[in-house]
Design an enzyme around this catalytic site. Structure first.
Site, PDB file in Angstrom:
ATOM      1  N   LYS A 126       7.228 -32.737  45.668  1.00 42.16           N
ATOM      2  CA  LYS A 126       6.220 -31.675  45.578  1.00 42.16           C
ATOM      3  C   LYS A 126       4.846 -32.317  45.768  1.00 42.16           C
ATOM      4  CE  LYS A 126       4.973 -27.647  42.799  1.00 42.16           C
ATOM      5  NZ  LYS A 126       3.510 -27.834  42.818  1.00 42.16           N
ATOM      6  N   ASP A 137      -4.117 -29.633  35.244  1.00 41.29           N
ATOM      7  CA  ASP A 137      -2.874 -28.941  35.583  1.00 41.29           C
ATOM      8  C   ASP A 137      -2.030 -28.694  34.336  1.00 41.29           C
ATOM      9  OD1 ASP A 137      -3.654 -29.022  38.187  1.00 41.29           O
ATOM     10  OD2 ASP A 137      -2.191 -30.516  38.837  1.00 41.29           O
TER      11      ASP A 137
END
Length: 725
Positions: free
Chosen positions: A131, A46
């Site tokens: 999140k 990521d």
């Protein structure tokens, strides 16, 4: 995935190398998105994806003439797979704008607050939530009945995964209660909890299948199974994070909508909070930054939303993201790197531990080259092979962890790790696991150089003799010099017999990195003399004398520290303090029966058995005797004037005190007969809270545990504390 159209990047006045880099970035981001969103098999971390995407954004900001309509920055991240029937969402599903620093977040909040005040005349309230690292899902309910479920896809068109979603226990097929809207889209995140992910990967490896790289891909891959029966076998969950199109629902804020959705039986995250100030938002971010790996699920950031629906509508959207929401991304803790080798380390108790040697990579602010793999069962459960590209995680100061392999990048050259059968340090056969113990051990405790090194390093630690000048490299130099030399220490029994002249002879062989390769390199121990000096010193230096002075000072440490220094299995500071308080001398502990030892509060049967077995060894007793002959303190001086006024009390000390160190505070409690604990529970008698007391203070207040400041603690110690204080 299609490549970038070169004709679209031939902007006027843009240098050829910039055009080429732009084309490369577009292609790389598209390929990464395809692997992540469609194949559920990411090939880059990521952090690397975020870096590429931000570089692409920066280039487009500098050269807007390069931007094509199909640039990844103009699209919602993902697309519908051809393996499932396409579904058009009633209302578009957007991505979120990401910010990667508190300064960027502050700038976003400034804009959102300014725009909100200009439109409404009031400051916004903020809905803050975690999140979740999962897969976005859109549930369509008509008159309370689930009629369709779809992935986000490209935001407009997703994949029909209704049959698979029906297998997720936390998603109701019919809403509870009454007066449901005629039609409503419920948005949420499908995920696999951290505990379930660990168990799932162990099952995958046991079945001979490749493990998942992370929980997000496990969830996405599970939801996209063509056979719903396979999805039903996966531990999928969901938390709601919003609504889309709705008919017949008259609510004004997202926060109250969550309450309504929860009343209908939909799973709503327990972590959401409604906040009013920027300071509260920053505190929320900091709090969950510390807790992020102890939650039900993995997270990679915090989402902040304007709570009011009418304000959301007025703020509107860009082509890709809403202007009323943002995602603050925590600094990356996961990166990809190559696993060059798996080696083993022999610990101070003989435990043989595999560890990974990797291409150096920066993660969580430091460069990492090695990561523990705990034992052979962990290596097998993670499914990693030597040569794999692996996902590496390092949470702050926590020891680096290899999460799993990136299976999509395997090329067939990888090989399995085989646990050695002999000790790599002394060559003796290793003892296989038995009696439920998964560890393999070297039983040559007395003569194994690696175990001796670890024991010497341990006894110098802060919880034992606290010898600052005796670090690991120095311990290694004392116990494992290059053959054929005899090491200065063949047993820790002789540690306090060393002279400055003995120490001045010590040299160290350490591995140095030269042009990316590990190379053996002789270097003098920096603790003893000047770093980089190649000549052997003719006389002891100041650093040599410093170590010698600290060895002499260590002789006067209290009995509990001596016990910790002996590396008796299971005997840490807590048990050692209890033993020292109860018996007062090493002789008394040695002569005590197993039953008598086990009866000491904080010791118990396992530690008692370990003590008896340790003292039964001749060479163990030799350590105590030689240390005693060298002047090491083997008996605590007891002040008879100190009354045992705290017997039966359990006291926790937290935060910083002005007149006590953490150790001296514990000592003051123990000598008065109290129990010094490290954690707060219903059994805690008092919590002593200094400056920056933190979470322990919060827990004590929740449990109703009496809290004392430093003045109250001193009163407790002196016996003058009023019970009504």
């Amino acid at each position: 995935m299609h490549g970038v159209d070169r004709d679209l990047v031939e902007g006027q006045g843009v240098a050829a190398d910039i055009k080429e880099r732009y084309a490369q970035l577009v292609d790389r981001v598209r390929v990464a998105r395809q692997s992540y969103y469609v194949k559920d098999a990411p090939t880059i971390s990521d952090a690397e994806y975020d870096s590429l995407y931000r570089e692409l954004e920066k280039l487009e900001a500098q050269h807007p003439e390069l931007v094509a309509n199909d640039s990844p920055t103009q699209e919602v991240g993902g697309e519908a797979s051809a393996a499932f029937a396409p579904v058009t969402h009633l209302a578009r599903m957007y991505s979120l704008e990401d910010v990667f620093s508190l300064d960027e977040l502050s700038a976003w909040l400034d804009r959102a607050e300014k725009n909100t005040e200009e439109m409404t005349g009031a400051k916004p309230t903020w809905l803050t939530e975690l999140k979740i690292d999962g897969l976005a899902i859109n549930l369509l309910y008509q008159n309370g009945k689930l009629v369709r479920a779809a992935t986000r896809g490209d935001g407009t068109t997703g994949e029909d995964v209704t049959h698979n979603v029906l297998t997720i226990a936390s998603i109701p097929t019919r809403l509870a209660g009454e007066q449901h809207p005629a039609e409503i889209e419920i948005r949420g995140e499908v995920f696999i909890s951290s505990a379930d992910f660990k168990a799932l990967n162990e099952q995958m490896v046991a079945a001979g299948k490749a493990p998942f790289a992370n929980p997000r891909n496990a969830a996405a891959g599970s939801l996209r199974q063509k056979d719903a029966a396979l999805t039903a076998q996966r531990p999928l969950s969901m938390f709601v994070h919003g609504i889309g199109s709705r008919t017949g629902l008259d609510l004004t804020t997202q926060y109250e909508t969550y309450d309504q959705l929860a009343s209908w039986g939909l799973p709503v995250s327990p972590y959401s909070r409604l906040l009013t100030t920027r300071e509260q938002i920053l505190e929320f971010i900091a709090t969950y930054g510390e807790k992020r790996h102890s939650l039900v699920h993995e997270i990679d950031g915090i989402v902040i939303k304007v709570n009011d629906f009418s304000t959301q509508e007025r703020l509107g959207y860009t082509s890709r993201v809403p202007r009323w929401a943002v995602a603050y991304k925590y600094p990356p803790e996961e990166v990809n790197t190559r696993l060059l080798d798996i080696r083993v380390n022999v610990g101070r108790t003989g435990r043989v531990t595999p560890y990974g040697v990797m291409e150096p990579v920066k993660v969580a602010g430091s460069t990492v080259e090695m990561a523990t793999l705990h034992n052979q069962d962990v290596v097998r459960a993670k499914g990693v092979l030597i040569g794999d590209t692996v996902v590496l995680r390092k949470a702050g100061d926590v020891i680096p962890e290899i999460v799993g392999p990136v299976v999509a990048l395997r090329d067939g050259t990888e090989r399995e790790f085989v646990m050695p059968t002999t000790c790599p340090s002394c060559g003796e056969p290793l003892s296989p696991a038995k009696d439920g113990d998964v560890d393999i051990r070297c039983l040559n405790a007395r003569s194994c150089p690696a175990q001796l090194t670890e024991r010497v390093n341990h006894l110098a630690g802060r919880g034992a003799f606290d010898i600052e000048a005796l670090g690991y490299e120095a311990a290694k130099a004392l116990t494992q010099p290059a053959a054929p030399e005899t090491p200065p220490l063949v047993s820790e029994a002789f540690l306090f017999d060393l002279t400055p002249e003995d120490l001045a002879e010590v040299r160290i062989e350490r591995e140095k990195k030269v042009r990316g390769e590990l190379t053996g390199h002789m270097e003098l121990v920096p603790y003893f003399y000047t770093r980089g000096t190649k000549a052997k010193p003719s006389a002891p230096t100041r650093n040599t004398e410093k170590l010698f002075e600290q060895l002499q000072k260590a002789k006067s440490q209290p009995l509990w520290r001596v016990l910790v220094a002996l590396s008796i299995r299971h005997v840490g500071p807590t048990a050692a303090r209890a033993l020292a308080t109860e018996f007062g001398s090493m002789d008394a502990i040695r002569s005590a029966s197993e039953e008598r030892l086990a009866g000491v509060d904080g010791v118990g049967a396992i530690i008692a058995r370990s003590l008896v077995e340790w003292f039964a060894e001749d060479w163990h007793r030799e350590i105590i005797e030689r240390w005693a002959d060298a002047g090491v303190r083997m008996e605590d001086e007891r002040d008879a004037s100190i009354e045992r006024t705290l017997e039966g009390l359990t006291i926790v000390v937290t935060g910083t005190l002005e007149n006590f160190t953490r150790d001296s505070a514990k000592e003051a409690i123990i000598v008065r007969g109290g129990k010094a604990s490290g954690s707060v529970s219903k059994k805690t008698s008092y919590l002593v809270a200094g400056v920056s007391a933190g979470s322990k203070l919060e827990k004590a207040e929740q449990l109703g545990v009496p809290v004392l400041d430093e003045e109250g603690f001193e009163a407790l110690l002196s016996g003058t504390l009023n019970s009504s204080d």
